[in-house]
Design a protein around this motif. Structure first.
Motif, PDB file in Angstrom:
ATOM      1  N   LEU A   1      17.844  24.765   3.237  1.00 48.82           N
ATOM      2  CA  LEU A   1      18.828  24.130   4.353  1.00 48.82           C
ATOM      3  C   LEU A   1      17.061  23.412   4.700  1.00 48.82           C
ATOM      4  O   LEU A   1      17.729  22.028   4.920  1.00 48.82           O
ATOM      5  N   VAL A   2      16.165  23.949   4.194  1.00 51.36           N
ATOM      6  CA  VAL A   2      14.527  23.044   4.561  1.00 51.36           C
ATOM      7  C   VAL A   2      15.291  21.836   3.851  1.00 51.36           C
ATOM      8  O   VAL A   2      14.642  20.737   3.639  1.00 51.36           O
ATOM      9  N   GLY A   3      15.306  22.009   2.627  1.00 53.74           N
ATOM     10  CA  GLY A   3      15.302  20.763   1.548  1.00 53.74           C
ATOM     11  C   GLY A   3      17.084  19.713   1.407  1.00 53.74           C
ATOM     12  O   GLY A   3      17.022  18.746   0.947  1.00 53.74           O
ATOM     13  N   LEU A   4      18.127  21.367   1.838  1.00 50.39           N
ATOM     14  CA  LEU A   4      19.260  20.279   2.098  1.00 50.39           C
ATOM     15  C   LEU A   4      19.670  20.087   2.470  1.00 50.39           C
ATOM     16  O   LEU A   4      20.917  18.313   2.274  1.00 50.39           O
ATOM     17  N   LEU A   5      19.438  20.108   4.009  1.00 47.27           N
ATOM     18  CA  LEU A   5      19.937  19.379   5.562  1.00 47.27           C
ATOM     19  C   LEU A   5      20.010  17.949   4.945  1.00 47.27           C
ATOM     20  O   LEU A   5      20.832  16.915   5.123  1.00 47.27           O
ATOM     21  N   PRO A   6      18.921  17.057   4.342  1.00 46.01           N
ATOM     22  CA  PRO A   6      18.313  16.041   4.511  1.00 46.01           C
ATOM     23  C   PRO A   6      19.486  15.358   3.254  1.00 46.01           C
ATOM     24  O   PRO A   6      19.877  14.396   3.609  1.00 46.01           O
ATOM     25  N   ILE A   7      19.182  16.189   2.280  1.00 44.39           N
ATOM     26  CA  ILE A   7      20.467  15.658   0.644  1.00 44.39           C
ATOM     27  C   ILE A   7      21.666  15.436   1.646  1.00 44.39           C
ATOM     28  O   ILE A   7      22.707  14.795   1.546  1.00 44.39           O
ATOM     29  N   ALA A   8      22.201  16.247   2.196  1.00 46.91           N
ATOM     30  CA  ALA A   8      23.674  16.181   3.074  1.00 46.91           C
ATOM     31  C   ALA A   8      24.026  15.436   4.079  1.00 46.91           C
ATOM     32  O   ALA A   8      24.991  14.794   3.516  1.00 46.91           O
ATOM     33  N   ARG A   9      22.362  15.237   4.914  1.00 45.92           N
ATOM     34  CA  ARG A   9      23.000  13.148   5.873  1.00 45.92           C
ATOM     35  C   ARG A   9      22.979  12.265   5.050  1.00 45.92           C
ATOM     36  O   ARG A   9      23.995  11.509   5.027  1.00 45.92           O
ATOM     37  N   ARG A  10      21.875  12.195   3.766  1.00 50.13           N
ATOM     38  CA  ARG A  10      22.452  11.153   3.225  1.00 50.13           C
ATOM     39  C   ARG A  10      23.989  11.103   2.535  1.00 50.13           C
ATOM     40  O   ARG A  10      24.399   9.968   2.171  1.00 50.13           O
ATOM     41  N   ALA A  11      24.816  12.056   1.751  1.00 48.15           N
ATOM     42  CA  ALA A  11      25.899  12.562   1.421  1.00 48.15           C
ATOM     43  C   ALA A  11      26.699  12.232   2.437  1.00 48.15           C
ATOM     44  O   ALA A  11      27.620  11.379   1.535  1.00 48.15           O
ATOM     45  N   VAL A  12      27.157  12.440   3.445  1.00 46.50           N
ATOM     46  CA  VAL A  12      27.799  11.931   4.961  1.00 46.50           C
ATOM     47  C   VAL A  12      27.483  11.084   5.592  1.00 46.50           C
ATOM     48  O   VAL A  12      28.859  10.048   5.142  1.00 46.50           O
ATOM     49  N   MET A  13      26.653  10.200   5.199  1.00 46.44           N
ATOM     50  CA  MET A  13      26.342   8.878   5.180  1.00 46.44           C
ATOM     51  C   MET A  13      26.556   8.003   3.941  1.00 46.44           C
ATOM     52  O   MET A  13      27.488   6.893   4.537  1.00 46.44           O
ATOM     53  N   ALA A  14      26.316   8.490   3.033  1.00 45.36           N
ATOM     54  CA  ALA A  14      27.486   8.149   1.638  1.00 45.36           C
ATOM     55  C   ALA A  14      29.038   7.732   1.739  1.00 45.36           C
ATOM     56  O   ALA A  14      28.921   6.697   1.242  1.00 45.36           O
TER      57      ALA A  14
ATOM     58  N   GLU B   1       0.573  -1.223   0.128  1.00 43.90           N
ATOM     59  CA  GLU B   1      -0.208  -0.306  -0.344  1.00 43.90           C
ATOM     60  C   GLU B   1       0.962   1.552   0.088  1.00 43.90           C
ATOM     61  O   GLU B   1       0.633   2.002  -0.629  1.00 43.90           O
ATOM     62  N   ARG B   2       1.479   0.682   0.886  1.00 44.84           N
ATOM     63  CA  ARG B   2       2.721   2.475   0.401  1.00 44.84           C
ATOM     64  C   ARG B   2       3.538   2.565  -0.543  1.00 44.84           C
ATOM     65  O   ARG B   2       3.450   3.775  -0.803  1.00 44.84           O
ATOM     66  N   ARG B   3       3.947   1.994  -1.255  1.00 53.00           N
ATOM     67  CA  ARG B   3       4.453   1.693  -2.343  1.00 53.00           C
ATOM     68  C   ARG B   3       3.170   2.313  -3.296  1.00 53.00           C
ATOM     69  O   ARG B   3       3.443   3.278  -4.902  1.00 53.00           O
ATOM     70  N   SER B   4       1.764   2.235  -3.177  1.00 54.92           N
ATOM     71  CA  SER B   4       1.245   2.321  -4.073  1.00 54.92           C
ATOM     72  C   SER B   4       0.121   3.857  -3.760  1.00 54.92           C
ATOM     73  O   SER B   4      -0.065   4.132  -4.495  1.00 54.92           O
ATOM     74  N   ALA B   5       1.415   4.022  -2.558  1.00 53.58           N
ATOM     75  CA  ALA B   5       0.514   5.659  -2.080  1.00 53.58           C
ATOM     76  C   ALA B   5       0.720   6.992  -2.840  1.00 53.58           C
ATOM     77  O   ALA B   5       1.939   6.712  -4.114  1.00 53.58           O
ATOM     78  N   PRO B   6      -0.054   7.769  -3.294  1.00 53.89           N
ATOM     79  CA  PRO B   6      -0.071   8.967  -4.129  1.00 53.89           C
ATOM     80  C   PRO B   6       1.124   9.851  -3.640  1.00 53.89           C
ATOM     81  O   PRO B   6       1.690   9.918  -2.907  1.00 53.89           O
ATOM     82  N   TRP B   7       1.751  10.808  -4.699  1.00 52.03           N
ATOM     83  CA  TRP B   7       2.992  11.060  -4.624  1.00 52.03           C
ATOM     84  C   TRP B   7       3.484  11.929  -3.352  1.00 52.03           C
ATOM     85  O   TRP B   7       4.269  12.207  -2.020  1.00 52.03           O
ATOM     86  N   TRP B   8       2.431  12.745  -3.121  1.00 55.52           N
ATOM     87  CA  TRP B   8       2.025  13.884  -1.620  1.00 55.52           C
ATOM     88  C   TRP B   8       2.153  13.076  -0.519  1.00 55.52           C
ATOM     89  O   TRP B   8       2.329  13.360   0.369  1.00 55.52           O
TER      90      TRP B   8
ATOM     91  N   GLY C   1       7.723  13.103  -1.663  1.00 55.72           N
ATOM     92  CA  GLY C   1       6.598  13.571  -1.738  1.00 55.72           C
ATOM     93  C   GLY C   1       6.237  15.053  -0.546  1.00 55.72           C
ATOM     94  O   GLY C   1       6.446  16.601  -1.221  1.00 55.72           O
ATOM     95  N   ARG C   2       6.587  14.119   1.041  1.00 58.86           N
ATOM     96  CA  ARG C   2       6.452  15.543   1.686  1.00 58.86           C
ATOM     97  C   ARG C   2       7.297  16.592   1.922  1.00 58.86           C
ATOM     98  O   ARG C   2       7.410  17.850   2.099  1.00 58.86           O
ATOM     99  N   LEU C   3       8.864  16.205   1.356  1.00 58.36           N
ATOM    100  CA  LEU C   3      10.077  16.874   1.639  1.00 58.36           C
ATOM    101  C   LEU C   3       9.597  18.151   0.092  1.00 58.36           C
ATOM    102  O   LEU C   3      10.530  18.893   0.899  1.00 58.36           O
ATOM    103  N   THR C   4       9.587  17.653  -0.290  1.00 60.12           N
ATOM    104  CA  THR C   4       9.397  18.766  -2.100  1.00 60.12           C
ATOM    105  C   THR C   4       8.623  19.462  -1.128  1.00 60.12           C
ATOM    106  O   THR C   4       8.941  21.015  -2.482  1.00 60.12           O
ATOM    107  N   ILE C   5       7.559  19.328  -1.019  1.00 67.66           N
ATOM    108  CA  ILE C   5       6.317  20.231  -0.339  1.00 67.66           C
ATOM    109  C   ILE C   5       6.903  21.412   0.204  1.00 67.66           C
ATOM    110  O   ILE C   5       6.701  22.603   0.598  1.00 67.66           O
ATOM    111  N   ALA C   6       7.736  20.437   1.593  1.00 70.94           N
ATOM    112  CA  ALA C   6       8.263  21.302   2.740  1.00 70.94           C
ATOM    113  C   ALA C   6       9.210  22.825   2.203  1.00 70.94           C
ATOM    114  O   ALA C   6       8.777  23.965   1.880  1.00 70.94           O
ATOM    115  N   CYS C   7      10.029  22.092   0.998  1.00 73.02           N
ATOM    116  CA  CYS C   7      11.034  23.174   0.327  1.00 73.02           C
ATOM    117  C   CYS C   7      10.164  23.599  -0.980  1.00 73.02           C
ATOM    118  O   CYS C   7      10.693  24.487  -0.637  1.00 73.02           O
TER     119      CYS C   7
END
Length: 760
Positions: free
Chosen positions: A181-194, A136-143, A148-154
């Motif tokens: 920073l609203v959008g970049l912080l999650p991206i930066a965190r993933r960058a550091v972990m990668a 069900e979660r894979r089939s959830a609407p994009w928003w 989706g939530r992060l994009t809307i917030a940004c």
């Protein structure tokens, strides 16, 4: 690695592009105890071979969670093994699983039982409550998705920054930085972990450096917009990837949830997944079949289009095999279940396609190797562009740093890396929906390169069972000859006897009463009808009992010359007539062979049958034939064709001629959904149509054209924006569009393979 090895399979949530798969692959390989990893972005799955050690699985879960992806097991035994230990191991770590899946667990699948466990894995993934929730979660609407939530917030933050910037111009730079920073912080965190997990040159790292650098040189507003565009691109990638996965996952919905099972003389509605092998079920008119089975009673037209792609309903009766997911026509059927729900045709098709999507094609492997060198090279070029002109040629630092940051964004290899797997996954899914099963990208590429096709005859080019083709009346009418011959053959299981009985039934012939039936080994069968002595057998034996005239002998000889088997009927001491039988070509054999020839392929028939019969069949199909061959002869001929420079596909039933199938460049099994047709060879035609072979070739060639188009799109856009950026025509916004836009275009182009028939 020594000691026991297990194989675990997972569903990965939030993995929507090839760079995601590469990061996960690299990170998991660095876990101590992991032997091998296979990640499929198109199937959203990961298969890990690892030591049988309780510490390995929690480490894998934690490593993937740290990268920002959700991980849930694809085997039903996970919960049963130790849900408590899983909670302790996976829910208490410092980095909770991101994404929508919070369903933690792991599965241990012993290597030698992988096939069985994967079957049960797939079934459980769609039948158990937790797995259903995942679906069900894979089939959830994009928003409603994490991205989706992060994009809307940004987007909201960016819009707010524009408004506040107009009201408070003096603080505009700080406001846009906060919005970014609203959008970049999650991206930066993933960058550091990668980076910590072994992937320093990830798109997230390039994005983080570019955005931070833009703020440093006073381009905060542009940096915020670039981050927002990046998130939109990721979101679009996820939506496109979801469409590709849905095409094969939709097959699961074909099987009904319940079935009417017969027990103790009563019909009870039970869950379809609980049906045991050997159970008897009732299928009402218009219902979908809940299981693979054999018809015990009833006749009906079965719509097999959902499983095999067959356009017209197929008439089925007692003794015929039917598949789960097909649709019953206008007759009630009683079936004996032949496969559990986890092992029915639909489940096997899905499993085979998902496994095939994890097998990289040669082109895909080359692109992967290329991208590993390409991204660091682009990063180096970007650094040189940013520093060399100001240091040695008097350029402005702000201008050239800006250009260098734009090059970082252009350098992301996402579109290039996804160009091949996206096309191959779409092609495999499209083929599976039409009854064409291809075991991975390697096979898909090879089929398109085939220049010669060697067919078996019996059961491949022909129906595999003889039919009555001619009835000659000498002393009796044709109907009487057929009726008396069928009367003698009642109760016999010999293929020729079955052919005579089938023809009599089709013609509506009433069979006379017969007595004293005796089978005469190697000669024929005798009996009495209305007091008259009858004999049906070979022309030689019939000639000993009642001499044939010269004209009758000529007619029999003419039938023999056409490769037909002739049985002569003797009644009352006189030759009454004859019946000719032959294993006839499939209805689509002429069309299928012609399609291959029109595509420029050499077509040859290899058979152990006698030369006269082989040449008669080959003549009707317009191909060359090699007859009276042993299995080793067929293997030798395949080798000879390869030595002549041909790329050879060997087509057979998957049982006989195994040496030739193994010797060919591509082995294709033709069958009616049996285990052999699905599990052997490199590819399989589920429905057994000759035209399917040409369809595979067309699908392969179309896929390769699509891949080349994708590569041109990916590299072409990057090349254009590379030049325009250095020339100062374009900047950060077009740079990120060059990356995410190219990725979306490539994915959409690949999804075209899901639509319509494959054309040459």
């Amino acid at each position: 690695m020594t000691g026991p090895v297990r194989e675990s399979r997972y569903r990965v949530e939030g993995m929507d592009c090839a760079s995601c798969a590469a990061k996960i692959d690299t990170a998991v390989r660095r876990v101590v105890g992991v032997e091998d990893v296979s990640v499929s972005v198109t199937a959203a799955t990961m298969t890990v071979r690892h030591a049988e050690n309780d510490a390995v699985v929690p480490a894998i879960m934690q490593r993937v969670a740290g990268l920002g992806y959700g991980l849930s097991p694809l085997a039903g035994e996970a919960a049963a093994r130790s849900s408590a230990s899983n909670e302790h191991a996976c829910c208490g770590h410092a980095h909770p699983v991101s994404g929508d899946a919070q369903d933690h667990g792991h599965t241990h699948t012993h290597t030698h039982t992988h096939t069985q466990d994967v079957h049960s894995a797939h079934a459980s993934d769609h039948s158990k409550p937790g797995a259903a929730a995942n679906h069900e979660r894979r089939s959830a609407p994009w928003w409603r998705t994490r991205k989706g939530r992060l994009t809307i917030a940004c987007g909201v933050a960016l819009a707010g920054a524009y408004g506040l910037g107009k009201l408070f111009p003096a603080t505009e730079a700080w406001i846009f930085t906060l919005a970014m920073l609203v959008g970049l912080l999650p991206i930066a965190r993933r960058a550091v972990m990668a980076a910590l997990a072994g992937t320093p040159f990830s798109i997230e790292m390039l994005m983080t450096i570019a955005a931070a650098g833009a703020v440093f040189i006073g381009a905060g507003e542009e940096a915020a917009m670039v981050v927002f565009l990046f998130l939109i691109g990721e979101l679009l990638e996820g939506i496109a990837a979801g469409k590709a996965r849905a095409s094969i996952e939709a097959l699961t919905a074909l099987v009904p949830k319940t079935a009417l099972m017969e027990a103790d003389g009563r019909m009870t509605e039970v869950p379809a997944e609980s049906l045991p092998v050997g159970a008897t079920i009732l299928v009402r008119p218009g219902d979908r079949l809940a299981a693979d089975g054999v018809i015990l009673a009833g006749e009906s037209g079965i719509d097999e289009a959902p499983v095999t792609g067959e356009s017209a309903p197929v008439s089925k009766g007692p003794g015929d095999i039917v598949f789960a997911g097909t649709v019953n026509g206008d007759g009630a059927l009683r079936l004996r279940v032949t496969a559990a729900s986890a092992d029915n045709t639909i489940a096997r098709v899905i499993r085979l396609v998902e496994e095939a999507q994890e097998m990289k094609a040669p082109t895909e492997r080359f692109i992967d190797r290329f991208s590993r060198r390409y991204t660091p090279a682009v990063a180096l070029v970007a650094a040189l562009v940013a520093t060399v002109p100001p240091l040695f040629f008097g350029g402005l630092w702000q201008e050239w740093i800006y250009k260098g940051l734009a090059l970082l964004l252009i350098g992301c290899p996402c579109a290039l890396v996804i160009s091949t797997p996206a096309a191959i996954a779409a092609s495999l899914s499209a083929g599976a929906r039409r009854g064409l099963l291809i075991k991975g990208g390697v096979v898909l590429e090879s089929i398109g390169k085939v220049t010669a096709v060697a067919f078996d005859k019996t059961g491949t080019l022909t129906e595999g069972k003889p039919k009555v083709t001619d009835i000659l009346g000498f002393d009796l009418s044709e109907a009487e000859v057929l009726g008396q011959a069928a009367a003698l053959e009642q109760g016999s299981s010999h293929p020729l006897a079955q052919a005579i009985l089938s023809r009599a039934e089709a013609d509506g012939i009433a069979l006379p009463a017969v007595s004293d039936i005796k089978a005469l080994g190697g000669k024929g069968v005798s009996g009495r009808v209305a007091g008259a002595e009858l004999f049906l057998g070979s022309p030689q034996e019939a000639g000993r009992r009642a001499p044939l005239t010269a004209d009758e002998k000529a007619q029999v000889a003419a039938l023999h010359d056409k490769g037909k088997t002739v049985s002569v009927l003797i009644a009352g001491g006189r030759a009454a007539g004859a019946l000719a039988m032959r294993d006839e070509p499939r209805a689509d054999a002429v069309t299928g062979v012609k399609a291959l020839a029109d595509s420029g392929l050499r077509v040859i028939m290899l058979t152990g049958d006698n030369r006269r019969t082989a040449e008669a069949i080959a003549g009707r199909l317009g191909i060359e034939a090699r007859a009276e061959l042993l299995p080793e002869d067929k293997q030798r001929i395949v080798g000879e064709l390869k030595s002549e420079g041909y790329v050879v596909a060997k087509v057979g039933d998957g049982i006989n001629d195994a040496p030739a199938l193994a010797a060919a460049d591509v082995g294709i099994a033709v069958g009616g959904g049996t285990d052999v047709a699905l599990e052997t060879a490199d590819a399989a035609s589920l429905h057994g149509r000759v035209t399917d072979i040409a369809a595979m070739v067309r699908l392969s060639r179309r896929t390769m054209r699509n891949i080349y188009q994708n590569i041109v799109i990916a590299l072409g856009l990057k090349g254009v924006f590379l030049v325009t950026t250095i020339a100062g025509v374009t900047g950060l916004w077009p740079a990120i569009l060059a990356d995410t836009g190219a990725t979306v275009l490539v994915t959409i182009n690949a999804l075209r393979l899901l639509r319509g028939p494959a054309k040459a």
